[in-house]
Design an enzyme around this catalytic site. Structure first.
Site, PDB file in Angstrom:
ATOM      1  N   CYS A   2     -30.565 114.992  71.443  1.00  0.00           N
ATOM      2  CA  CYS A   2     -29.901 115.638  70.568  1.00  0.00           C
ATOM      3  C   CYS A   2     -29.176 116.496  70.951  1.00  0.00           C
ATOM      4  O   CYS A   2     -29.244 117.411  72.075  1.00  0.00           O
ATOM      5  CB  CYS A   2     -31.097 116.287  70.009  1.00  0.00           C
ATOM      6  SG  CYS A   2     -31.171 114.452  68.818  1.00  0.00           S
ATOM      7  N   ARG A  30     -25.767 113.560  75.387  1.00  0.00           N
ATOM      8  CA  ARG A  30     -27.793 114.007  75.080  1.00  0.00           C
ATOM      9  C   ARG A  30     -28.191 113.140  73.634  1.00  0.00           C
ATOM     10  O   ARG A  30     -28.989 112.907  73.506  1.00  0.00           O
ATOM     11  CB  ARG A  30     -27.797 115.313  74.155  1.00  0.00           C
ATOM     12  CG  ARG A  30     -26.679 116.634  75.292  1.00  0.00           C
ATOM     13  CD  ARG A  30     -26.749 117.334  75.312  1.00  0.00           C
ATOM     14  NE  ARG A  30     -28.992 117.247  74.613  1.00  0.00           N
ATOM     15  CZ  ARG A  30     -29.041 117.794  75.767  1.00  0.00           C
ATOM     16  NH1 ARG A  30     -28.532 118.798  77.125  1.00  0.00           N
ATOM     17  NH2 ARG A  30     -30.530 119.297  76.163  1.00  0.00           N
ATOM     18  N   TRP A  79     -30.787 111.641  69.174  1.00  0.00           N
ATOM     19  CA  TRP A  79     -31.043 110.819  69.515  1.00  0.00           C
ATOM     20  C   TRP A  79     -32.382 110.396  69.091  1.00  0.00           C
ATOM     21  O   TRP A  79     -32.904 111.310  68.763  1.00  0.00           O
ATOM     22  CB  TRP A  79     -31.133 111.046  70.923  1.00  0.00           C
ATOM     23  CG  TRP A  79     -31.709 110.191  71.968  1.00  0.00           C
ATOM     24  CD1 TRP A  79     -31.243 108.477  72.419  1.00  0.00           C
ATOM     25  CD2 TRP A  79     -33.408 109.488  72.053  1.00  0.00           C
ATOM     26  NE1 TRP A  79     -31.898 108.295  73.125  1.00  0.00           N
ATOM     27  CE2 TRP A  79     -33.359 108.737  72.958  1.00  0.00           C
ATOM     28  CE3 TRP A  79     -34.573 109.907  71.523  1.00  0.00           C
ATOM     29  CZ2 TRP A  79     -34.824 107.784  73.532  1.00  0.00           C
ATOM     30  CZ3 TRP A  79     -35.791 109.972  71.973  1.00  0.00           C
ATOM     31  CH2 TRP A  79     -35.627 108.604  72.517  1.00  0.00           C
ATOM     32  N   ASN A 105     -32.545 120.435  68.203  1.00  0.00           N
ATOM     33  CA  ASN A 105     -32.840 119.562  69.225  1.00  0.00           C
ATOM     34  C   ASN A 105     -34.298 119.672  69.719  1.00  0.00           C
ATOM     35  O   ASN A 105     -34.896 120.707  69.882  1.00  0.00           O
ATOM     36  CB  ASN A 105     -31.862 119.653  70.283  1.00  0.00           C
ATOM     37  CG  ASN A 105     -32.637 118.852  71.330  1.00  0.00           C
ATOM     38  OD1 ASN A 105     -33.161 117.924  71.991  1.00  0.00           O
ATOM     39  ND2 ASN A 105     -32.169 119.878  72.781  1.00  0.00           N
ATOM     40  N   GLY A 106     -35.067 118.942  69.483  1.00  0.00           N
ATOM     41  CA  GLY A 106     -36.560 118.853  70.029  1.00  0.00           C
ATOM     42  C   GLY A 106     -37.452 118.476  68.998  1.00  0.00           C
ATOM     43  O   GLY A 106     -36.994 117.055  68.139  1.00  0.00           O
ATOM     44  N   GLU A 485     -33.651 101.711  92.367  1.00  0.00           N
ATOM     45  CA  GLU A 485     -32.722 102.415  91.743  1.00  0.00           C
ATOM     46  C   GLU A 485     -31.314 101.562  91.299  1.00  0.00           C
ATOM     47  O   GLU A 485     -30.798 101.360  90.273  1.00  0.00           O
ATOM     48  CB  GLU A 485     -32.312 103.645  92.282  1.00  0.00           C
ATOM     49  CG  GLU A 485     -30.855 104.141  92.132  1.00  0.00           C
ATOM     50  CD  GLU A 485     -30.907 105.253  90.975  1.00  0.00           C
ATOM     51  OE1 GLU A 485     -32.330 105.059  90.466  1.00  0.00           O
ATOM     52  OE2 GLU A 485     -29.459 105.491  89.584  1.00  0.00           O
ATOM     53  N   LYS A 489     -29.883 100.739  87.466  1.00  0.00           N
ATOM     54  CA  LYS A 489     -28.356 101.446  86.618  1.00  0.00           C
ATOM     55  C   LYS A 489     -27.922  99.704  86.092  1.00  0.00           C
ATOM     56  O   LYS A 489     -27.395  99.896  84.891  1.00  0.00           O
ATOM     57  CB  LYS A 489     -27.271 101.180  88.446  1.00  0.00           C
ATOM     58  CG  LYS A 489     -27.800 103.084  88.045  1.00  0.00           C
ATOM     59  CD  LYS A 489     -27.325 104.009  87.493  1.00  0.00           C
ATOM     60  CE  LYS A 489     -28.281 104.691  87.044  1.00  0.00           C
ATOM     61  NZ  LYS A 489     -29.310 105.215  87.920  1.00  0.00           N
ATOM     62  N   GLU A 492     -29.696  99.862  82.813  1.00  0.00           N
ATOM     63  CA  GLU A 492     -29.305 100.352  82.094  1.00  0.00           C
ATOM     64  C   GLU A 492     -27.562 100.227  80.952  1.00  0.00           C
ATOM     65  O   GLU A 492     -27.507 100.540  80.512  1.00  0.00           O
ATOM     66  CB  GLU A 492     -29.139 101.586  82.549  1.00  0.00           C
ATOM     67  CG  GLU A 492     -30.495 102.555  82.558  1.00  0.00           C
ATOM     68  CD  GLU A 492     -30.494 103.926  83.284  1.00  0.00           C
ATOM     69  OE1 GLU A 492     -29.834 104.956  82.994  1.00  0.00           O
ATOM     70  OE2 GLU A 492     -28.996 103.999  84.384  1.00  0.00           O
ATOM     71  N   HIS A 508     -46.157  87.459  95.637  1.00  0.00           N
ATOM     72  CA  HIS A 508     -47.253  87.472  95.152  1.00  0.00           C
ATOM     73  C   HIS A 508     -47.801  87.442  93.709  1.00  0.00           C
ATOM     74  O   HIS A 508     -47.880  87.680  92.747  1.00  0.00           O
ATOM     75  CB  HIS A 508     -47.903  89.087  95.338  1.00  0.00           C
ATOM     76  CG  HIS A 508     -48.650  88.985  96.682  1.00  0.00           C
ATOM     77  ND1 HIS A 508     -49.758  87.986  97.307  1.00  0.00           N
ATOM     78  CD2 HIS A 508     -47.674  89.494  98.305  1.00  0.00           C
ATOM     79  CE1 HIS A 508     -49.767  88.541  99.314  1.00  0.00           C
ATOM     80  NE2 HIS A 508     -48.776  88.634  98.750  1.00  0.00           N
ATOM     81  N   LYS A 611     -29.498 111.590  77.590  1.00  0.00           N
ATOM     82  CA  LYS A 611     -29.747 111.926  79.745  1.00  0.00           C
ATOM     83  C   LYS A 611     -30.940 112.707  79.516  1.00  0.00           C
ATOM     84  O   LYS A 611     -31.335 112.803  80.667  1.00  0.00           O
ATOM     85  CB  LYS A 611     -28.006 112.633  79.650  1.00  0.00           C
ATOM     86  CG  LYS A 611     -27.796 112.924  81.057  1.00  0.00           C
ATOM     87  CD  LYS A 611     -26.822 112.947  81.623  1.00  0.00           C
ATOM     88  CE  LYS A 611     -26.440 113.350  82.474  1.00  0.00           C
ATOM     89  NZ  LYS A 611     -26.621 111.575  83.795  1.00  0.00           N
TER      90      LYS A 611
HETATM   91  C1  F6R Z   1     -31.267 107.184  84.534  1.00  0.00           C
HETATM   92  C2  F6R Z   1     -31.176 108.624  84.514  1.00  0.00           C
HETATM   93  C3  F6R Z   1     -32.308 108.622  84.300  1.00  0.00           C
HETATM   94  C4  F6R Z   1     -33.109 110.378  84.457  1.00  0.00           C
HETATM   95  C5  F6R Z   1     -34.507 110.234  83.334  1.00  0.00           C
HETATM   96  C6  F6R Z   1     -35.130 112.198  84.504  1.00  0.00           C
HETATM   97  O1  F6R Z   1     -29.995 106.451  85.044  1.00  0.00           O
HETATM   98  O2  F6R Z   1     -30.400 109.424  84.520  1.00  0.00           O
HETATM   99  O3  F6R Z   1     -33.139 107.656  84.417  1.00  0.00           O
HETATM  100  O4  F6R Z   1     -33.035 110.396  85.913  1.00  0.00           O
HETATM  101  O5  F6R Z   1     -34.245 111.056  82.681  1.00  0.00           O
HETATM  102  O6  F6R Z   1     -34.033 112.842  84.259  1.00  0.00           O
HETATM  103  P1  F6R Z   1     -33.835 114.258  85.227  1.00  0.00           P
HETATM  104  O7  F6R Z   1     -33.002 113.691  86.493  1.00  0.00           O
HETATM  105  O8  F6R Z   1     -32.753 115.106  84.066  1.00  0.00           O
HETATM  106  O9  F6R Z   1     -34.999 115.513  85.532  1.00  0.00           O
END
Ligand code: F6R
Length: 616
Positions: A2, A30, A79, A105-106, A485, A489, A492, A508, A611
């Site tokens: 949010c 956000r 969100w 937000n929260g 990683e 990507k 996502e 396995h 994010k």
């Molecule tokens: C993936 C992504 C999330 C963040 C995770 C941690 O692309 O962006 O998986 O890495 O939410 O966020 P931070 O690094 O802000 O603690």
């Protein structure tokens, strides 16, 4: 999780609707389930809100159209947590009299009990959200005779949970009240003219560079061009330091790129150049603490966790000690009986606001005498306040929801610490350390060369794999972090199903899924795992798997076994190979980006994501 934005001004020439719309759009990373704006005119609140992304809502109901004489507005992009992403559940939320409006937000954890009590007192709720209890609580406190500000303070004493919130009242057109507990809030100011509030600085950066960063349990009373801060616990006025932001809005805007994700991938070389300039003294502080520690943990979420996996591998290699990586959400459960005094905990977080990371650290500090070393991209973020030492990664603002440049700078930071440890411990020859340093310093150029020369190849691979909906990303050793990683990507932003796994371990179980044409992406730098990885490639090839390999430029064996190959321009020697997560990952980020476009998706706004995750 949010975004909130607000403005109060005494300027007549300001197009308030446009400013608010642009401000809230800069926070859309956000959350983008729904959006709303409240403005105030002639002692009445005007609310416009709906579900969907901001541009869609703007087209549908002209969100930005607010009364001409309004000098105040609050906006929210959501969100969803409590209640579906519908128009009714979108913010702002109002009290029964439609006089008090709030954006939040929260999460208010005890909202069910509060809601029951308020309903018993005659309050009528319109939404399923936790937030809606707050305007009704404020209304109730005002009915009991308290003034607007004290009603907010008393209402929040009844709420458990986290909030960054802003409240306005139809009868108080010259003020907005904002409060922060665990959810980020910053105040921007043009003295004597306009005051802004936002979840993050880029929201108001084109308008002012002067800002205050709010801390937990602070309340601010915003008037046009002025602001007073109070300690929520004792209602005493506090003085806060005005900060001037150094970076410009260009860093947080698309600058000609179609998406933030692409722009931020292309920013990797410069972000890394800045990270390479982190002060040696600071790196040595981290190196010394790690060197003298007995128990070391590293904790993070998502991409930051995978950066931890790569980084701890590099640090352990030079430190000669094992570092245990634990996902932040599991940290407390896993260490409930075993966390030892004097442990060192490295916390990694782009935002510095991920609640599970913050909570892991807070819990550890409350239980034992531990040292917290934080690596984050955001100065003054919540995590930094619980840390003994902080390194800021210098990636610059990252707006794309999928983390890209911050991953590279996080691993790079840990690698820089690792090399300081190597110098301290003197377990490597000085000439070897120098070569490792040279290799590390060349990583930005390697990425730059790759980005300049390999886009067509990446697009071609993406087109070839268009019909594939599930993938394995396999590797051994340090490259398992790259596999995880890279897989994350694609998952996502391109909505494909991915398993990022150890190539050895995949036999396995996961191998049972492989049929003719099943795509398997092998991460294959020529390190000490290469020979054994050849065997794993053969196992999957023998079962009909389509082999896509990420190899260095002059690779022979694995590329010959592969159907498709991505070549990373780097010399395949031991000095470079240990840093392969930094140089190999951008190729996988690009693969995910172009796959997202091919499938008609918006890589900057992956479905269901936000994010900054400020809920457990
Ligand atoms: C993936 C992504 C999330 C963040 C995770 C941690 O692309 O962006 O998986 O890495 O939410 O966020 P931070 O690094 O802000 O603690």
């Amino acid at each position: 999780m949010c975004g909130i934005f607000g403005i109060i001004t005494n300027q007549n020439n300001l197009s308030l609707g446009k400013v608010v719309l642009e401000g809230i759009k800069r926070l859309e990373y956000r959350g983008y389930d729904s959006c709303g704006i409240v403005s105030l005119s002639n002692s009445k609140l005007f609310v416009k809100k709906d579900s969907g992304k901001i541009d869609e809502i703007q087209k549908k109901i002209n969100l930005a159209e607010i009364p001409n004489n309004s000098k105040l507005a609050l906006a929210h992009t959501r969100w969803a947590t409590h209640g579906a992403p519908t128009k009714i559940n979108s913010h702002p939320h109002l009290d029964c009299s439609n006089k008090i409006a709030i954006v939040h937000n929260g999460i208010i954890e005890n909202f069910i009990e509060l809601r029951k009590d308020l309903i018993n007192q005659g309050h009528i709720f319109k939404s399923d959200t936790d937030t809606e209890v707050i305007p009704h609580l404020i209304e109730q406190k005002m009915k009991e005779g308290l003034n607007f500000k004290d009603s907010i303070v008393e209402a929040l004493k009844l709420c458990n949970g986290a909030y960054g919130l802003a409240v306005c009242h139809a009868d108080y057109p010259d003020l907005i009240i904002v409060v922060r507990k665990e959810s980020p809030l910053v105040i921007g100011i043009e003295e004597g003219k306009t005051t802004y509030l936002a979840s993050d600085i880029p929201a108001f950066l084109p308008l002012t560079r002067k800002c205050y960063i709010m801390e937990d349990d602070e309340l601010a009373v915003l008037k046009a061009g002025e602001v007073d801060f109070y300690d929520l616990k004792n209602d005493k006025k506090i003085n806060k330091e005005l900060q001037v932001i150094e970076w410009t809005i260009d860093a947080a805007e698309k600058g000609g790129y179609e998406h933030f994700m692409l722009k931020e991938i292309y920013e990797e070389p410069t972000a890394m150049q800045r990270t390479l300039k982190i002060s040696k003294d600071l790196l040595q502080v981290f190196a010394n603490i790690l060197w003298s520690a007995e128990n070391i943990y590293i904790t993070a979420a998502g991409t930051s966790f995978y950066a931890s996996l790569a980084g701890k591998f590099i640090v352990s290699r030079f430190l000669g000690k094992y570092i245990q990586a634990i996902e932040c959400s599991e940290f407390q459960t896993q260490l409930s009986n075993s966390l030892k005094n004097n442990s060192v905990i490295i916390a990694l977080s782009q935002s510095g606001e991920t609640i599970d990371t913050v909570e892991a650290i807070r819990w550890a500090k409350s239980k034992k005498n531990v040292k917290i070393l934080t690596i984050t991209n955001v100065v003054g973020s919540t995590l930094t306040r619980y840390s003994d030492n902080v390194i800021v990664t210098q990636a610059g603002p990252e707006i794309g929801v999928a983390a890209t440049k911050t991953y590279c700078t996080q691993v790079l930071t840990l690698a820089l610490i690792a090399l300081e440890i190597a110098k301290l411990r003197k377990v490597e020859l000085d000439s070897d350390i120098e070569k490792y340093e040279m290799a590390l310093k060349s990583t930005p150029q390697i990425i730059e060369k790759f980005l300049n020369e390999n886009i067509d190849e990446i697009k071609n691979i993406v087109n070839t794999l268009e019909k594939s909906v599930q993938f394995f990303f396999l590797a051994r050793g340090i490259s398992i972090a790259t596999a995880k990683e890279g897989g994350l990507k694609l998952k996502e932003v391109a909505c494909r199903f991915i398993e990022g796994y150890s190539a050895a371990h995949a036999k396995h179980g996961p191998i049972s899924l492989v049929r003719e044409g099943f795509p398997i992406i092998f991460i294959a730098p020529p390190d000490e795992t290469y020979q054994r990885l050849i065997g794993n490639v053969m196992e999957f090839k023998a079962r009909g798997g389509k082999i896509i390999s990420l190899v260095v430029e002059d690779d022979k064996t694995i590329s010959e076994l592969s159907d498709l190959t991505i070549r990373i321009p780097q010399p395949g020697d031991k000095y470079h190979n240990i840093f392969s997560p930094i140089t190999f990952t951008p190729a996988l980020q690009l693969l995910a980006y172009y796959a997202s476009l091919l499938h008609g998706l918006d890589p900057d706004k992956p479905l269901n994501l936000s994010k900054t995750v400020t809920v457990h």
